[in-house]
Design a protein around this motif. Structure first.
Motif, PDB file in Angstrom:
ATOM      1  N   ILE A  79       3.489   0.492   2.548  1.00 52.86           N
ATOM      2  CA  ILE A  79       2.922  -0.352   3.760  1.00 52.86           C
ATOM      3  C   ILE A  79       2.710  -1.861   3.537  1.00 52.86           C
TER       4      ILE A  79
ATOM      5  N   THR B  56       5.333  -0.010   7.826  1.00 54.65           N
ATOM      6  CA  THR B  56       5.476   1.059   7.042  1.00 54.65           C
ATOM      7  C   THR B  56       7.076   1.444   6.717  1.00 54.65           C
TER       8      THR B  56
ATOM      9  N   LEU C 101       0.899  -1.187  -0.112  1.00 53.11           N
ATOM     10  CA  LEU C 101      -0.047  -0.149   0.056  1.00 53.11           C
ATOM     11  C   LEU C 101       1.035   1.361   0.102  1.00 53.11           C
TER      12      LEU C 101
ATOM     13  N   VAL D  61      -0.818  -0.219  12.484  1.00 54.70           N
ATOM     14  CA  VAL D  61      -1.332  -0.140  11.410  1.00 54.70           C
ATOM     15  C   VAL D  61      -1.962  -1.726  10.747  1.00 54.70           C
ATOM     16  N   TRP D  62      -1.337  -2.782  11.361  1.00 50.54           N
ATOM     17  CA  TRP D  62      -1.929  -3.967  11.032  1.00 50.54           C
ATOM     18  C   TRP D  62      -3.436  -4.025  11.673  1.00 50.54           C
TER      19      TRP D  62
ATOM     20  N   GLN E  76     -10.422  -3.112   8.572  1.00 47.52           N
ATOM     21  CA  GLN E  76     -10.919  -2.958   7.260  1.00 47.52           C
ATOM     22  C   GLN E  76     -11.145  -4.079   6.587  1.00 47.52           C
TER      23      GLN E  76
ATOM     24  N   VAL F 206      -5.476  -1.577  11.907  1.00 42.33           N
ATOM     25  CA  VAL F 206      -6.438  -0.636  11.068  1.00 42.33           C
ATOM     26  C   VAL F 206      -6.694  -1.665   9.706  1.00 42.33           C
ATOM     27  N   ILE F 207      -5.660  -2.262   9.277  1.00 40.04           N
ATOM     28  CA  ILE F 207      -5.901  -3.148   7.957  1.00 40.04           C
ATOM     29  C   ILE F 207      -6.672  -4.183   8.275  1.00 40.04           C
TER      30      ILE F 207
ATOM     31  N   LEU G 147      -3.564   3.894   3.732  1.00 38.24           N
ATOM     32  CA  LEU G 147      -4.851   2.964   4.489  1.00 38.24           C
ATOM     33  C   LEU G 147      -6.286   3.427   3.853  1.00 38.24           C
TER      34      LEU G 147
ATOM     35  N   THR H  24      -2.201   7.524   6.232  1.00 37.94           N
ATOM     36  CA  THR H  24      -3.808   7.559   5.981  1.00 37.94           C
ATOM     37  C   THR H  24      -4.277   7.647   4.700  1.00 37.94           C
TER      38      THR H  24
ATOM     39  N   GLY I   8       1.829  -5.018   8.632  1.00 40.45           N
ATOM     40  CA  GLY I   8       1.722  -3.506   9.207  1.00 40.45           C
ATOM     41  C   GLY I   8       2.792  -2.584   9.074  1.00 40.45           C
TER      42      GLY I   8
ATOM     43  N   SER J 142       1.253  -4.732   4.014  1.00 37.24           N
ATOM     44  CA  SER J 142      -0.145  -5.007   4.533  1.00 37.24           C
ATOM     45  C   SER J 142      -0.161  -6.277   5.411  1.00 37.24           C
TER      46      SER J 142
END
Lengths: 790, 265
Positions: A648, A655, A455, A776-777, A783, A779-780, A762, A759, A653, A650
């Motif tokens: 990123i 970055t 990402l 981050v993970w 989603q 959030v993924i 993501l 952001t 997570g 995914s």
């Protein structure tokens, strides 16, 4: 000469001693008969001290004394002060509960000092400190601002009801509400600005020393502002005359703000040294640094931006809760108020702005200025919400910014939040940054990354800061207890070399080079013949020190003023030597000449003549030295645009920062290499905040969970990309050098740029700093779950 | 640091005797865990018996399909050994990922394995390669050596002398670092050995462990795709501010696939 003056990337004079291990830091100093202090600290975040038993400790080998808060109280020592009084919405002064240098009845954060052992060796002091027994009545702590403001929350101080230090506002509330009423679109955002630990490489250290014969107290300490420390110790803590106290801050290995403040430990060394009539030394270990160095940031903010249908900003309102920690540190109150809300206009023409700030006590380490101090927090709010607004309105984020920039022809520009921006070219910086970052090619790079399962995101930050702190009358009217001018003294020696005494203090900035370049450029003295002297109240005139990116803009300007005085006097001597009228003497880069003739005299000869005045003007004093004090007419307003690009993974997570462009406008630049270094370091700290760093307290026990580098994640070289740094130069119109300051810019710009990139990648605004792999993970994952549910 | 008596014996016999005579003695090899512990005053041994002067504990040899590494061999030596790189490249690769150059130039294999830090790298190689731990008293199979959090089968005064690693058909190691400490938050060592496929996971749980489900899947097909859908129990994982049990359990799957990929080259 030409390759040593203003605008040249001269290598740093001080680096030889630093990189060969010959720096001279406070802990390198040892005084005859020196004793060592070691503190017994609270293991609890909040507790009542029922009793302290020091009997066993006193009997331990090598122990000279064991002191508790009661011993300090007997000597009527003042507490630690906050030097800036903020008045709340009702005009009432902030709550500044007493902060004793050793706790008396309560401990209010883990690491609060409960007793001190003074012994003949550090090991013996530490052994005895462990033998001190304290009986506590443990209380329920509160560590975060949201909980601390809830009804029924534990109260950190009895004299700060509801844990409220102040409830403050700024800006035009009615005008802002009116702007929202007519808005076509409102963007809202909730943000947390994470708490940071400063972590300078050199920990804090102090030696207190007292000579009864002369009644002289000397303090060696790790300070960014030795005169300010002297003033606080004399006028507020001990009631001593300033002429009997000397504060020496030798080489200082980084501060980032944390060495501005007057702390308990250093103060205890001075008190104990005077009591015992022996030098007393304390050097923080790394754990103590995490527990007691003033932290930075720690805001919880809700913000709303009102726009018309074309994305023109109409109004901006911000509501912030700022964590002060357990006590009000030296300048803590100013950080989330005057250094924050006054910057909420950003680079934009937003006509109506209103900010409300609640400052809150908690059972945590005190929070104060940290690289940027309020301005990174303001920039983070402005630049996150602008980016979010662009996404909501489906306007390119660069374009939305461009539509709202203060135009080049509007300077000086009065914002609705008190500041008058001095100069700037905001669109030019944006254009340059977009070009350098190949902004146009981003879509293709994103598509390529997607093929690899990554990402990719891009984020902008158009920051502004107020530096060159500050016009004394302005800060005085806002509650500052001090003036914020700076001093300089130029002293020629008979053989032409020069001492430059400055009230600024270098803790890594390279003043010994930059200031020497100014003097070299102005007075024509070779760089190697110039010695910059700082950090000793007995050697340099009263000065205000180094913070807020002020040293060059204020201290450098004072040096320019002193140089002007040298030139003025030099002209009189030159006129005498060349048998001309003073009015006919011209001066340029170290050479005095008679206009229209080939007669000339170099500066070195003027200096020699001034000290060996055999052939000398009758009415002129011998000697060649000049002092100047400079109080700026305005703040300076450095600004710029940073572009961050991330990829990123995914699956994990993680970055990676893959691209970074910084285009900064610092006004005139004296040493581009040093400035670029400052930009690099600032970005590294900003990336640290956004990606890696964060102080974590256990919400139940109040224990500091990030008390070592095993858990507090500092940025390392491989966390960072190679930066592309560009500069544009719009001189500051109100100081003699045209400079604006550069020390904090990177740390101000980087967090928003990076979080905007993350952001973007993501596709959601809902992630807080630090964007660790786990965050981050998560959030993924959420989603993915949401996508699966659809 | 508290005061202690320091000894540097030349022989294993002397080392054992010195420890036996001490009231609360400890062996020290590279000291990369023990020294910070002492400096923080988290331990106060009466005596430290330094094993790094015992020459018979050092050295690397390869013969008959076995790599034998002396207990005081430093990580940096393993990482750069031509013999190890040739015989078990994944082991040299792992050694090169431990700590930083300073740590790798002090820390020893025996010290790391005896300490059995849940986030250490070597235990995964020992378990993943089905190595044999030789001590002053016996030989211990990897499967029965690591017994729990900082716990091993070693008895008081028992010293690791060397570790023998059977050369596998192929092996791979992948490490996901804790961002702050850079220890393994999850490290997975996979190996196709004479006794079958072995998957050893470090960092994720309180003690290095074998992932039997993954082993079974990889035995059928030694490929990253074979691990698809295999879950790890988050309840058995460590849980701290850097990684919840859930995150670590997820990472075990990701990291294992990458370890297999590394093994395939």
């Amino acid at each position: 000469m030409t390759n040593q003056g203003i605008g040249q990337s001269v290598r740093r004079k001080e680096d030889f001693r630093f990189i060969t291990g010959q720096g001279h830091y406070t802990d390198d100093i040892n005084r005859p008969g020196q004793l060592y202090a070691y503190f017994h600290r609270s293991p609890h975040a909040f507790a009542k001290i029922k009793s302290i038993n020091t009997d066993a400790a006193r009997k331990m080998p090598g122990v000279v004394a064991v002191y508790t808060g009661k011993d300090v109280a007997v000597d009527k020592v003042g507490g630690l002060i906050c030097g800036w009084t903020v008045k709340d919405k009702k005009g009432e002064p902030h709550k500044a509960p007493r902060h004793d240098i050793i706790a008396i009845d309560h401990v209010r954060h883990v690491g609060d000092q409960v007793a001190v052992v003074i012994a003949r060796s550090l090991g013996e002091a530490r052994d005895a400190a462990e033998a001190i027994e304290v009986d506590y009545d443990v209380l329920t702590p509160v560590v975060d601002v949201v909980t601390a403001l809830q009804p029924g929350a534990p109260e950190v101080h009895a004299d700060a009801p509801g844990n409220l230090c102040y409830d403050w506002d700024f800006g035009d509330k009615a005008a802002t509400e009116a702007a929202f009423a007519k808005a076509a679109h409102v963007t809202k955002i909730d943000l947390v600005n994470n708490r940071l630990s400063p972590n300078p490489m050199e920990p804090r250290s102090a030696i207190g020393e007292y000579e009864p014969g002369t009644d002289q107290t000397t303090v060696y300490t790790t300070s960014q502002n030795p005169h300010v420390i002297r003033l606080i110790l004399c006028a507020f803590v001990f009631g001593l005359p300033e002429h009997k106290v000397r504060v020496i801050a030798p080489d200082v290995g980084g501060g980032f703000g944390s060495k501005i403040f007057n702390y308990a430990e250093e103060t205890v060394c001075v008190w104990a040294a005077r009591k015992l009539k022996k030098p007393v030394k304390w050097t923080s270990d790394r754990t103590e640094a995490f527990l007691t160095d003033a932290h930075g940031r720690d805001h919880v903010t809700h913000a709303e931006l009102a726009m018309d249908k074309d994305g023109k900003f109409l109004g901006f309102r911000v509501e912030t809760k700022a964590n002060m920690g357990a006590y009000l540190s030296t300048f803590a109150s100013a950080v989330p108020t005057y250094l924050y809300a006054l910057l909420l206009a950003g680079q934009y023409t937003t006509p109506a702005i209103y900010a409300e700030v609640k400052a809150v006590f908690t059972n945590t380490t005190p929070v104060d200025a940290y690289r940027g101090a309020g301005r990174p927090e303001a920039t983070y709010v402005v630049e996150r919400i602008v980016e979010a607004a662009a996404r909501e309105l489906k306007i390119d984020p660069a374009e939305l910014r461009r539509r709202n920039f203060v135009p080049d022809d509007a300077f000086p520009y009065q914002t609705p939040v008190a500041c008058v921006y001095d100069s700037g070219q905001y669109a030019k910086a944006l254009d340059e940054a977009l070009k350098m970052s190949d902004y146009a090619g981003f879509k293709q790079r994103k598509a390529e990354a997607a093929k690899k399962g990554k990402l990719r995101g891009i984020g902008l930050c158009a920051y502004i800061e107020a530096c060159g702190i500050a016009p004394s009358a302005v800060v005085g009217s806002l509650g500052a207890g001090v003036g914020l001018w700076e001093s300089a003294q130029i002293r020629f020696n008979a053989t032409g070399s020069v001492f430059v005494h400055t009230g600024s203090h270098s803790h890594g900035q390279g003043h010994e080079t930059t200031f020497a370049q100014i003097v070299s450029d102005r007075l024509g003295v070779p760089l190697e013949s110039i010695e910059v002297v700082h950090g000793d109240t007995a050697l340099v005139p009263m000065g205000m020190g180094t913070y807020g990116s002020r040293s060059l803009a204020v201290g450098g300007s004072a040096i320019m003023r002193a140089a002007d005085k040298i030139i003025d006097k030099g002209k009189k001597i030159a006129a005498h030597l060349m048998e001309a009228s003073v009015d006919d003497v011209a001066y340029d880069k170290g050479v005095f000449s008679v206009k229209g003739t080939d007669k000339q005299v170099p500066m070195a000869q003027i200096a020699f003549t001034a000290y060996v005045p055999h052939n000398y003007p009758a009415d002129l004093e011998p000697g060649l030295e000049a002092s100047a004090f400079y109080d700026p007419a305005n703040f300076t307003f450095p600004a710029g645009v940073h572009v961050a690009e991330v990829e990123i993974d995914s699956d994990t997570g993680v970055t990676r920062v893959v691209n970074w462009v910084a285009v900064d406008d610092f006004g005139k630049v004296v040493n581009p290499m040093i400035v670029e270094g400052q930009v690099h370091g600032g970005i590294a700290q900003g990336v640290g905040q956004a990606l890696l760093e964060g102080v974590v307290y256990d919400p139940k026990s109040g224990q500091l969970l990030t008390a070592s580098f095993n858990d507090y994640c500092m940025p390392r070289a491989d966390d960072l990309p190679s930066y592309k740094v560009g500069m544009i130069e719009t001189p500051c119109p109100h100081n003699p050098l045209g400079v604006k300051g550069c020390g904090e810019a990177g740390a101000i710009a980087a967090p928003a740029a990076l979080m905007n990139a993350i952001t973007d990648a993501l596709g959601t605004e809902k992630i807080n700093m630090p964007a660790t792999p786990q965050n981050v993970w998560r959030v993924i994952q959420s989603q993915n779950l949401a996508a699966a549910a659809e | 640091m508290y005061a202690f008596n320091y000894h540097r014996p030349k022989s294993l016999a002397d080392a054992g005797k010195l420890l036996g005579d001490a009231s609360d003695g400890k062996f020290i090899a590279g000291g990369q865990t023990l020294l910070p512990t002492l400096k923080n005053r988290f331990a106060s041994p009466s005596d430290l018996v330094d094993l790094t002067g015992i020459t018979e504990l050092s050295g690397i040899s390869v013969s008959g399909g076995t790599v034998s590494i002396g207990a005081i061999t430093k990580h940096g030596v393993v990482a750069t050994s031509a013999d190890v790189k040739k015989a078990i490249p994944a082991l040299a690769h792992l050694a090169g990922l431990i700590g930083d150059p300073a740590v790798r130039n002090m820390g020893t294999m025996g010290g790391s394995v005896a300490n059995n830090d849940p986030a250490a790298d070597y235990p995964s190689a020992v378990l993943g390669l089905n190595a044999t731990v030789h001590t002053t008293k016996r030989k211990i199979a990897a499967d029965s050596f690591f017994t729990g959090l900082f716990e091993t089968a070693l008895e008081e005064s028992e010293i690791i002398t060397k570790i023998e690693f059977p050369v596998p058909k192929r092996a791979g190691y992948e490490k996901f670092r804790n961002p702050a400490s850079r220890y393994a938050m999850v490290g997975v060592f996979v190996a196709e050995t004479a006794d079958g496929v072995r998957v050893a996971v470090t960092g994720a749980g309180p003690c290095v462990f074998r992932h039997k489900e993954m082993e079974a899947a990889l035995a059928k097909s030694f490929s990253p795709d074979a691990l698809k859908g295999i879950k790890t129990d988050p309840g058995k994982m460590n849980n701290d501010i850097h990684g919840s049990g859930e995150y670590r359990a997820h990472l075990v799957g990701v990291v294992a696939k990458r370890a297999v990929q590394n093994a395939l080259g």
